[in-house]
Scaffold this motif. Sequence first.
Motif, mmCIF file in Angstrom:
data_model
loop_
_atom_site.group_PDB
_atom_site.id
_atom_site.type_symbol
_atom_site.label_atom_id
_atom_site.label_comp_id
_atom_site.label_asym_id
_atom_site.label_seq_id
_atom_site.Cartn_x
_atom_site.Cartn_y
_atom_site.Cartn_z
ATOM 1 N N PRO A 132 -0.467 9.527 -4.684
ATOM 2 C CA PRO A 132 -0.975 8.866 -3.471
ATOM 3 C C PRO A 132 -2.081 7.866 -3.784
ATOM 4 C CG PRO A 132 -1.984 11.018 -3.697
ATOM 5 C CD PRO A 132 -1.000 10.892 -4.836
ATOM 6 N N ASP A 133 -2.408 7.060 -2.793
ATOM 7 C CA ASP A 133 -3.587 6.183 -2.787
ATOM 8 C C ASP A 133 -3.495 5.020 -3.767
ATOM 9 O OD1 ASP A 133 -4.826 7.905 -0.868
ATOM 10 O OD2 ASP A 133 -5.337 9.280 -2.492
ATOM 11 N N PHE A 134 -2.279 4.606 -4.098
ATOM 12 C CA PHE A 134 -2.069 3.451 -4.965
ATOM 13 C C PHE A 134 -1.777 2.202 -4.135
ATOM 14 C CE2 PHE A 134 -2.058 6.191 -8.483
ATOM 15 C CZ PHE A 134 -1.837 5.490 -9.669
ATOM 16 N N TYR A 135 -2.046 1.057 -4.708
ATOM 17 C CA TYR A 135 -1.579 -0.233 -4.217
ATOM 18 C C TYR A 135 -0.724 -0.854 -5.320
ATOM 19 C CZ TYR A 135 -4.862 -0.367 -0.250
ATOM 20 O OH TYR A 135 -5.536 -0.120 0.920
ATOM 21 N N GLY A 136 0.127 -1.785 -4.925
ATOM 22 C CA GLY A 136 0.929 -2.513 -5.887
ATOM 23 C C GLY A 136 0.995 -3.984 -5.518
ATOM 24 N N ALA A 137 0.941 -4.845 -6.510
ATOM 25 C CA ALA A 137 1.011 -6.290 -6.279
ATOM 26 C C ALA A 137 2.097 -6.888 -7.161
ATOM 27 C CB ALA A 137 -0.330 -6.951 -6.577
ATOM 28 N N VAL A 138 2.908 -7.756 -6.567
ATOM 29 C CA VAL A 138 3.986 -8.427 -7.295
ATOM 30 C C VAL A 138 3.791 -9.933 -7.170
ATOM 31 C CG1 VAL A 138 6.473 -8.728 -7.535
ATOM 32 C CG2 VAL A 138 5.547 -6.514 -6.799
ATOM 33 N N ARG A 139 3.666 -10.608 -8.299
ATOM 34 C CA ARG A 139 3.582 -12.072 -8.313
ATOM 35 C C ARG A 139 4.994 -12.605 -8.057
ATOM 36 N NH1 ARG A 139 -0.697 -16.096 -9.473
ATOM 37 N NH2 ARG A 139 0.482 -18.020 -9.741
ATOM 38 N N LEU A 140 5.173 -13.346 -6.962
ATOM 39 C CA LEU A 140 6.503 -13.697 -6.497
ATOM 40 C C LEU A 140 7.176 -14.781 -7.330
ATOM 41 C CD1 LEU A 140 5.717 -13.528 -2.698
ATOM 42 C CD2 LEU A 140 7.067 -11.899 -4.019
ATOM 43 N N ASP A 141 6.420 -15.573 -8.063
ATOM 44 C CA ASP A 141 7.050 -16.610 -8.879
ATOM 45 C C ASP A 141 7.443 -16.098 -10.258
ATOM 46 O OD1 ASP A 141 4.450 -16.309 -9.654
ATOM 47 O OD2 ASP A 141 3.888 -18.428 -9.481
ATOM 48 N N THR A 142 6.805 -15.034 -10.726
ATOM 49 C CA THR A 142 7.096 -14.534 -12.071
ATOM 50 C C THR A 142 7.562 -13.081 -12.100
ATOM 51 O OG1 THR A 142 4.827 -13.755 -12.454
ATOM 52 C CG2 THR A 142 5.323 -16.077 -12.993
ATOM 53 N N LYS A 202 0.843 -1.195 0.000
ATOM 54 C CA LYS A 202 0.000 0.000 0.000
ATOM 55 C C LYS A 202 0.877 1.243 0.000
ATOM 56 C CE LYS A 202 -3.662 2.358 2.604
ATOM 57 N NZ LYS A 202 -4.519 2.341 3.818
ATOM 58 N N GLY A 203 0.571 2.179 -0.893
ATOM 59 C CA GLY A 203 1.322 3.427 -0.951
ATOM 60 C C GLY A 203 0.805 4.462 0.023
ATOM 61 N N ALA A 204 1.409 5.636 -0.016
ATOM 62 C CA ALA A 204 1.006 6.734 0.858
ATOM 63 C C ALA A 204 -0.405 7.195 0.521
ATOM 64 C CB ALA A 204 1.985 7.892 0.729
ATOM 65 N N CYS A 205 -1.116 7.651 1.534
ATOM 66 C CA CYS A 205 -2.496 8.103 1.378
ATOM 67 C C CYS A 205 -2.570 9.626 1.302
ATOM 68 C CB CYS A 205 -3.351 7.632 2.551
ATOM 69 S SG CYS A 205 -3.489 5.847 2.693
ATOM 70 N N SER A 206 -3.571 10.123 0.597
ATOM 71 C CA SER A 206 -3.855 11.558 0.625
ATOM 72 C C SER A 206 -4.257 11.953 2.041
ATOM 73 C CB SER A 206 -4.998 11.892 -0.335
ATOM 74 O OG SER A 206 -4.692 11.502 -1.647
ATOM 75 N N GLN A 207 -3.820 13.133 2.471
ATOM 76 C CA GLN A 207 -4.131 13.583 3.825
ATOM 77 C C GLN A 207 -4.460 15.069 3.819
ATOM 78 O OE1 GLN A 207 -0.472 12.171 5.882
ATOM 79 N NE2 GLN A 207 -1.876 11.059 7.212
ATOM 80 N N GLU A 208 -5.298 15.462 4.770
ATOM 81 C CA GLU A 208 -5.593 16.872 4.985
ATOM 82 C C GLU A 208 -5.080 17.279 6.362
ATOM 83 O OE1 GLU A 208 -8.222 14.760 3.898
ATOM 84 O OE2 GLU A 208 -7.570 15.308 1.867
ATOM 85 N N ASP A 224 -9.819 21.069 4.986
ATOM 86 C CA ASP A 224 -9.704 20.420 3.689
ATOM 87 C C ASP A 224 -8.417 20.834 2.984
ATOM 88 O OD1 ASP A 224 -10.234 23.026 3.074
ATOM 89 O OD2 ASP A 224 -11.885 22.624 1.687
ATOM 90 N N ARG A 225 -7.479 21.354 3.741
ATOM 91 C CA ARG A 225 -6.191 21.782 3.189
ATOM 92 C C ARG A 225 -5.312 20.548 3.027
ATOM 93 N NH1 ARG A 225 -0.464 21.836 3.414
ATOM 94 N NH2 ARG A 225 0.349 23.970 3.526
ATOM 95 N N GLU A 226 -5.107 20.133 1.768
ATOM 96 C CA GLU A 226 -4.339 18.912 1.532
ATOM 97 C C GLU A 226 -2.868 19.119 1.883
ATOM 98 O OE1 GLU A 226 -4.385 21.224 -2.347
ATOM 99 O OE2 GLU A 226 -5.871 20.625 -0.845
ATOM 100 N N LEU A 227 -2.240 18.045 2.382
ATOM 101 C CA LEU A 227 -0.824 18.060 2.722
ATOM 102 C C LEU A 227 -0.016 17.536 1.549
ATOM 103 C CD1 LEU A 227 -0.968 16.650 6.375
ATOM 104 C CD2 LEU A 227 -0.799 19.039 5.651
ATOM 105 N N LEU A 228 1.203 18.007 1.457
ATOM 106 C CA LEU A 228 2.102 17.549 0.409
ATOM 107 C C LEU A 228 2.427 16.077 0.645
ATOM 108 C CD1 LEU A 228 3.786 18.410 -2.056
ATOM 109 C CD2 LEU A 228 5.641 18.971 -0.474
ATOM 110 N N VAL A 229 2.185 15.253 -0.354
ATOM 111 C CA VAL A 229 2.363 13.808 -0.210
ATOM 112 C C VAL A 229 3.817 13.432 -0.452
ATOM 113 C CG1 VAL A 229 1.749 11.539 -1.136
ATOM 114 C CG2 VAL A 229 -0.009 13.307 -0.862
ATOM 115 N N ARG A 230 4.333 12.609 0.406
ATOM 116 C CA ARG A 230 5.639 11.979 0.220
ATOM 117 C C ARG A 230 5.389 10.480 0.219
ATOM 118 N NH1 ARG A 230 9.753 8.183 1.807
ATOM 119 N NH2 ARG A 230 11.794 9.180 1.648
ATOM 120 N N GLN A 231 5.818 9.793 -0.820
ATOM 121 C CA GLN A 231 5.497 8.384 -0.967
ATOM 122 C C GLN A 231 6.052 7.544 0.179
ATOM 123 O OE1 GLN A 231 3.475 5.928 -1.665
ATOM 124 N NE2 GLN A 231 3.455 6.659 -3.797
#
Length: 522
Positions: A89-99, A58-64, A69-76
Amino acid sequence: MSSELNGSWKDENGSFFSLGLETHKIPMLLYKENREIICKAFRENYPEKADGGVALFKGACSQERNDSDRELLVRQESYFAFLFGVTEPDFYGAVRLDTGHTTLFMPRLPESYAIWMGRIRPPSYFQARYAVEEVFYVDQIPEALQQADTQVVFLMSGVNSDSSTAFPTPDLAALWPTFHSPGKSSPHSLPPEVDLQELYPLVQEARVIKSPLQIDVLRYVARISSQAHVHVMQNTCPGMAEYQLESLFQHYCYFHGGCRHMSYICICATGANAAVLHYGSGAFPNQRVFQDGDMALLDMGAEYACFCSDITCSFPVNGIFTPDQRMVYQAVLDAQLAVMAVMRPGVEWTEMHLLAERTILAALLEAQLLTGTLYDLTRHHIGAVFMPHGLGHLLGLDTHDVGGYPAGRARVDSPGLRSLRMNRCLEEGMVLTVEPGCYFVQPLLDQAMSAPATRDFFVKENIERFRNFGGVRLEDDVLVTSNGIENLTICPRLIEDVEAVMAGSPWPAEPVVGGKPLHMTS
């Protein structure tokens, strides 16, 4: 010809990250190599689990800010940056471990986003930008993993050995609502097994040894930060405020290097403030107006694409060392040089810390601030009175990078050594700081000078002269090579060089032309 992709470009060699102009290009191959390291380690250590196993991050989330409602500068998030290079922000990543098959999951944004925040990019954009096999939306995670016949989902779960802070494990219940409902079936139910044990220590260890592509980025950000330190030195004079030095540094790093983030809160300490190790925080901001005769201790490092630098320079604000300033500074420089001269693979980092302590104590003995033998001073841990922090730490995607205490290595419970952020042998490919210091910290001096076992080591009338001195720290970022080190930091260190630079002499460099960074040589 290259095509712009909102802070990234893709040319005939593939996708890479850059902020344009003369900023460093980071090929997406860097992150693919990191993912391959993880997959290889899994296949070697857990072959039965790697087959059909998927690591989900899970990546960094958007934050206020607070309740606004003042958004904060995102750092991954650093592990996410290590594996994917995603800046949004707000990304997920999946890695297939065998390939090694990699899938990113992007947030499904509302139409109003395009009005307030900018164009809504399709999945194909991020697939090209980050050079991954597939991109779906976050709400498609269960379906995507089920269609991939996922047998085990590995999640990050562990405690940082340096900070003792637990890693925030992703909330699976939010992704798979039926996960905690035994007996209910759903086409999007979780795979039969979720593993919280193996992933964290494996990825943590993978961050310890830097690849050539990672070293290139660390070399770049250390150079930009070095140049910024020189810029600050050449524009410092008595009567300025500490925050002005911070401002000079930050502006230079962003303007010339594209470094929007700092690696940590800038420490711009002058006079007695330099005895506060992490001065510059909200409680003690960089606000003192310094005077002629003060020493400055500036610990500042820029960050580029989450890769950190960590550099400290100390110098007299008027450009000329007094005899006392010269003595303390030279003691610290001698300690740094002594350590660097013997660093190589196989050397124990704890031994390097003790070497730095002995070098500084020997100088204080010679200056008659201390009395007795070096053996007795060491045995009574007097070195920790003057250098209460550790000699240095691993450096990478965090300033205090992970992996300093691998399995089987514990923190040494003695003054000075217990503050070390690493207890392991040096290995080729490690990047770490070498940052000896000598400080006159009043509570530590009072305690040691009143304790029966240690009070006779101090020459009180001479120590009193340094009560408001503050301190000196010299910190360089170094790469461990096969037979020694490469110093990534390019700052003046010899006393005559510091004085010459502050008097206006050019440091080995080309002038800044058209906003391009300096190209310094060592």
